[in-house]
Design a protein around this motif. Structure first.
Motif, PDB file in Angstrom:
ATOM      1  N   THR A 136      -7.113   6.715   5.992  1.00 51.46           N
ATOM      2  CA  THR A 136      -6.490   6.292   4.828  1.00 51.46           C
ATOM      3  C   THR A 136      -7.255   7.299   3.829  1.00 51.46           C
ATOM      4  N   GLY A 161      -5.532   0.947   9.247  1.00 49.10           N
ATOM      5  CA  GLY A 161      -4.776   1.688   8.356  1.00 49.10           C
ATOM      6  C   GLY A 161      -4.652   2.823   8.655  1.00 49.10           C
ATOM      7  N   SER A 162      -4.808   3.509   9.448  1.00 49.83           N
ATOM      8  CA  SER A 162      -4.964   5.129   9.685  1.00 49.83           C
ATOM      9  C   SER A 162      -3.392   5.450  10.637  1.00 49.83           C
ATOM     10  N   ARG A 204       1.025  -1.272   0.100  1.00 53.29           N
ATOM     11  CA  ARG A 204      -0.004   0.004   0.294  1.00 53.29           C
ATOM     12  C   ARG A 204       0.682   1.084  -0.175  1.00 53.29           C
TER      13      ARG A 204
END
Length: 415
Positions: A227, A196-197, A167
């Motif tokens: 995100t 994912g933050s 990512r």
């Protein structure tokens, strides 16, 4: 044979009843916690642990395993050869251990026995290759996430070490949205979260240097970047203390046992905990930056002893040779007195969302549940634990004689 029944005399019964009425009722037990509302913010005042005098959680006194730590290197994949400058630890559900070795700039996978298993990724520019790994995570399902240096991106691997995907992080957007006329952009990711933050910190562009004999704490803002690159602020706090001196240290020296803001985060959904370091008070935020509650605990200040200051000076002198201690002492004497330790030394959120708080002068960290209630202490767990899950506590330790690093795993018992 019939037994003779004996009845108390009326006068005797009345005397007993009167004495019972004269006896004062037992004093009510003092509350262990007081919860109240302040302008819509829950304040949790902890007076005593919920566990009482018992220790419902405990750490085994002897380690269950030790990885590395010897001066004899038997092979290129010997753990003692691979483990140095440990940056992070994590544990898979099957008990295997992930080690972020800063010296090797690699993520390593070890069996519970301590035997080396495989490398996770490698240095380079291709798929599954790092510039320099910075953080490691274990996501639900045992997916391994390795966050690369600064904002380079996140690499995902399975439990065998096979690369799954990468990512990318839009660095230009991060910098554009965090840079203002008065604030500089963050330099790296402070804390990655499971969704994912990630959390970063930024400061002011122009801030005056401390004057001689002045103790200064520079302001710092903690932000979560989600995100979609939306910013969620947790407010401005005060960073490390520095003393202004006249001599050159190569930087600004610290007073002994400086106060500083400390941040930790974790849990599902995530909570973010921040303390400013001047009293036993911890702010608990939701991921969007909303303040949920303030945790407090009754705690007496712990005095700083002259022996502790001498030990602190010895460590600083080892890292900063040529320090002008006479100038430092003059500056410290002119500054406000340093009588007590900071009330909080370190914060850590375990995989279950419990907050662990290390304090000076105690035998182990206090544990708080996700609602801010103080449960009790876990004896013998030193500050700096790198991973705590339902079963294990992982630490990185250095032998004081050989300076060889090792990974130590202790069994955690939760009752």
């Amino acid at each position: 044979m019939l037994r003779k029944r004996i009845f108390p005399r009326v006068g005797t019964a009345l005397a007993i009843a009167t004495a019972a009425c004269d006896r004062p009722p037992p004093a009510p037990e003092a509350p262990r916690v007081t919860v109240w509302d302040s302008a819509g913010i829950e304040i949790v005042e902890n007076h005593a642990p919920e566990w009482g005098d018992s220790a419902l959680w405990s750490m085994d006194p002897e380690p269950e395993f030790v990885i590395g730590g010897t001066v004899v290197i038997e092979s290129p994949n010997d753990p003692s050869q691979l483990i140095w400058r440990v940056q992070g630890l994590a544990r898979l559900s099957d008990g295997r251990i992930l080690v972020h070795s800063g010296g090797e700039e690699s993520v390593l996978l070890f069996e519970p026995s301590g035997e080396f298993s495989t490398y996770i990724g490698r240095k380079g520019q291709g798929p599954g290759e790092f510039v320099r790994p910075q953080h490691i995570q274990v996501l639900p399902g045992d997916t391994i996430a390795a966050w690369d240096y600064m904002f380079t991106g996140v690499h995902y691997f399975d439990t065998t070490g096979a690369f799954l995907r990468k990512r990318s992080i839009d660095v230009a957007t991060v910098l554009a949205r965090t840079r203002t006329a008065t604030e500089h952009s963050p330099e790296s990711i402070r804390i990655p979260l499971l969704d994912g933050s990630f959390i970063v910190q930024r400061g002011l562009r122009d801030y005056p240097l401390p004057q001689p004999d002045e103790i200064q704490r520079r302001p710092v803002e903690y932000l979560r970047i989600d995100t979609a690159y939306v910013l969620h602020s947790f407010g401005w706090w005060r960073y490390d203390e520095f003393i202004g001196v006249r001599s050159k240290w190569g930087g600004f020296p610290w007073p002994p046992f400086p106060r500083r803001s400390i941040i930790s985060a974790g849990g599902i959904p995530p909570s973010v905990y921040i303390t400013d370091g001047d009293r036993f008070e911890i702010h608990q935020f939701a991921a969007d930056g909303a303040l949920k509650r303030i945790l407090r605990r009754d705690a007496d200040p712990v005095p700083i002893t002259s022996e502790e200051v001498a030990e602190w000076r010895a460590r600083v002198a080892e890292l900063n040779p040529g320090v002008d201690w006479a100038d430092w002492e003059r500056s410290l004497a002119a500054a406000p007195p340093r009588e007590f330790h900071p009330p909080i030394q370190w914060l850590y959120v375990d995989t279950g969302g419990y907050l662990w708080v290390w304090e000076p002068g105690t035998s182990g960290p206090g544990v708080f549940d996700p609602d801010g209630r103080w449960l009790g202490r876990v004896e013998g767990v030193p500050a700096g634990a790198r991973w705590i899950d339902e079963e294990m506590i992982l630490m990185a330790a250095t032998d004081p004689d050989t300076h060889v690093e090792r990974i130590v795993g202790y069994r955690l018992r939760r009752r």
